[in-house]
Write a protein that holds these residues in place. Sequence first.
Motif, mmCIF file in Angstrom:
data_model
loop_
_atom_site.group_PDB
_atom_site.id
_atom_site.type_symbol
_atom_site.label_atom_id
_atom_site.label_comp_id
_atom_site.label_asym_id
_atom_site.label_seq_id
_atom_site.Cartn_x
_atom_site.Cartn_y
_atom_site.Cartn_z
ATOM 1 N N ASN A 12 0.829 -1.194 0.000
ATOM 2 C CA ASN A 12 0.000 0.000 0.000
ATOM 3 C C ASN A 12 0.866 1.248 0.000
ATOM 4 O OD1 ASN A 12 -2.330 -1.513 0.157
ATOM 5 N ND2 ASN A 12 -2.352 -1.489 2.375
ATOM 6 N N PRO A 13 0.548 2.218 -0.854
ATOM 7 C CA PRO A 13 1.270 3.473 -0.785
ATOM 8 C C PRO A 13 0.990 4.142 0.567
ATOM 9 C CG PRO A 13 -0.464 3.556 -2.456
ATOM 10 C CD PRO A 13 -0.492 2.206 -1.845
ATOM 11 N N ILE A 14 1.909 4.957 1.002
ATOM 12 C CA ILE A 14 1.782 5.576 2.316
ATOM 13 C C ILE A 14 1.451 7.053 2.156
ATOM 14 C CG2 ILE A 14 3.021 6.114 4.435
ATOM 15 C CD1 ILE A 14 4.737 3.627 3.882
ATOM 16 N N LEU A 15 0.453 7.519 2.894
ATOM 17 C CA LEU A 15 0.161 8.938 2.957
ATOM 18 C C LEU A 15 1.326 9.621 3.667
ATOM 19 C CD1 LEU A 15 -3.514 8.702 4.234
ATOM 20 C CD2 LEU A 15 -2.819 9.446 1.975
ATOM 21 N N THR A 16 1.620 10.854 3.313
ATOM 22 C CA THR A 16 2.685 11.583 3.989
ATOM 23 C C THR A 16 2.099 12.762 4.729
ATOM 24 O OG1 THR A 16 3.138 12.860 1.994
ATOM 25 C CG2 THR A 16 4.477 10.894 2.352
ATOM 26 N N PRO A 35 -2.509 17.029 -0.873
ATOM 27 C CA PRO A 35 -3.947 16.933 -0.626
ATOM 28 C C PRO A 35 -4.469 15.501 -0.766
ATOM 29 C CG PRO A 35 -3.473 18.732 -2.140
ATOM 30 C CD PRO A 35 -2.198 17.966 -1.955
ATOM 31 N N VAL A 36 -5.402 15.149 0.088
ATOM 32 C CA VAL A 36 -6.058 13.849 0.040
ATOM 33 C C VAL A 36 -7.454 14.086 -0.534
ATOM 34 C CG1 VAL A 36 -6.894 11.905 1.412
ATOM 35 C CG2 VAL A 36 -4.745 13.036 2.024
ATOM 36 N N TYR A 37 -7.793 13.356 -1.596
ATOM 37 C CA TYR A 37 -9.056 13.587 -2.299
ATOM 38 C C TYR A 37 -10.092 12.492 -2.067
ATOM 39 C CZ TYR A 37 -6.610 17.207 -4.894
ATOM 40 O OH TYR A 37 -5.911 18.334 -5.231
ATOM 41 N N GLU A 38 -9.800 11.545 -1.202
ATOM 42 C CA GLU A 38 -10.727 10.434 -1.000
ATOM 43 C C GLU A 38 -11.095 10.324 0.476
ATOM 44 O OE1 GLU A 38 -8.783 6.546 -1.503
ATOM 45 O OE2 GLU A 38 -6.952 7.693 -1.770
ATOM 46 N N PRO A 39 -12.146 9.593 0.780
ATOM 47 C CA PRO A 39 -12.538 9.414 2.179
ATOM 48 C C PRO A 39 -11.409 8.758 2.985
ATOM 49 C CG PRO A 39 -14.295 8.689 0.737
ATOM 50 C CD PRO A 39 -13.098 8.957 -0.135
ATOM 51 N N ILE A 40 -11.229 9.239 4.212
ATOM 52 C CA ILE A 40 -10.201 8.690 5.090
ATOM 53 C C ILE A 40 -10.806 8.358 6.451
ATOM 54 C CG2 ILE A 40 -8.215 9.798 3.997
ATOM 55 C CD1 ILE A 40 -8.381 11.989 6.087
ATOM 56 N N THR A 41 -10.133 7.480 7.160
ATOM 57 C CA THR A 41 -10.501 7.129 8.530
ATOM 58 C C THR A 41 -9.306 7.428 9.420
ATOM 59 O OG1 THR A 41 -11.957 5.363 7.769
ATOM 60 C CG2 THR A 41 -11.229 5.263 10.071
ATOM 61 N N VAL A 42 -9.560 8.095 10.535
ATOM 62 C CA VAL A 42 -8.518 8.427 11.494
ATOM 63 C C VAL A 42 -8.801 7.656 12.774
ATOM 64 C CG1 VAL A 42 -7.446 10.278 12.851
ATOM 65 C CG2 VAL A 42 -8.259 10.733 10.520
ATOM 66 N N THR A 43 -7.784 6.937 13.281
ATOM 67 C CA THR A 43 -7.924 6.234 14.550
ATOM 68 C C THR A 43 -6.794 6.662 15.478
ATOM 69 O OG1 THR A 43 -6.649 4.325 13.781
ATOM 70 C CG2 THR A 43 -9.029 4.196 13.548
ATOM 71 N N ILE A 44 -7.114 6.703 16.759
ATOM 72 C CA ILE A 44 -6.122 6.992 17.790
ATOM 73 C C ILE A 44 -6.198 5.860 18.801
ATOM 74 C CG2 ILE A 44 -5.403 8.568 19.628
ATOM 75 C CD1 ILE A 44 -6.617 10.843 17.939
ATOM 76 N N SER A 88 -8.525 3.839 -0.676
ATOM 77 C CA SER A 88 -7.737 3.091 -1.665
ATOM 78 C C SER A 88 -6.610 2.276 -1.035
ATOM 79 C CB SER A 88 -7.150 4.055 -2.697
ATOM 80 O OG SER A 88 -6.213 4.904 -2.082
ATOM 81 N N GLY A 89 -6.502 2.296 0.303
ATOM 82 C CA GLY A 89 -5.502 1.483 0.973
ATOM 83 C C GLY A 89 -4.237 2.203 1.387
ATOM 84 N N LYS A 90 -4.174 3.514 1.191
ATOM 85 C CA LYS A 90 -3.015 4.271 1.656
ATOM 86 C C LYS A 90 -3.076 4.363 3.180
ATOM 87 C CE LYS A 90 -2.658 7.093 -2.473
ATOM 88 N NZ LYS A 90 -2.746 8.453 -3.008
#
Length: 99
Positions: A12-16, A35-44, A88-90
Amino acid sequence: MLVNLADAQSNNPILTGSIHPNPVEDKAILQFDEPVYEPITVTIKDLTGKLLYKFNPDTQGEACTAINLDMLTSLRRGIYILQVSSQSGKIKTMKFQKT
């Protein structure tokens, strides 16, 4: 103190991006390098892996360059793991310190 914990063997490519400031007092900003153009999920999670927060920022189909992390005020002092994953799996995984 920013540490990339992403699996080096993942396909998977990695977001920076990064968390500012780090260490965190009460609030922080998750800033993306591009910029991120797709839906993302953030977890802590804490260091034991216990899920503390999970949310999907509403980007409304627009370019997302930063996310306010206002929920950090309720965290105790310590080290936490923040992970951002895209549709997309980033993946981007970081450690941050709460003071």
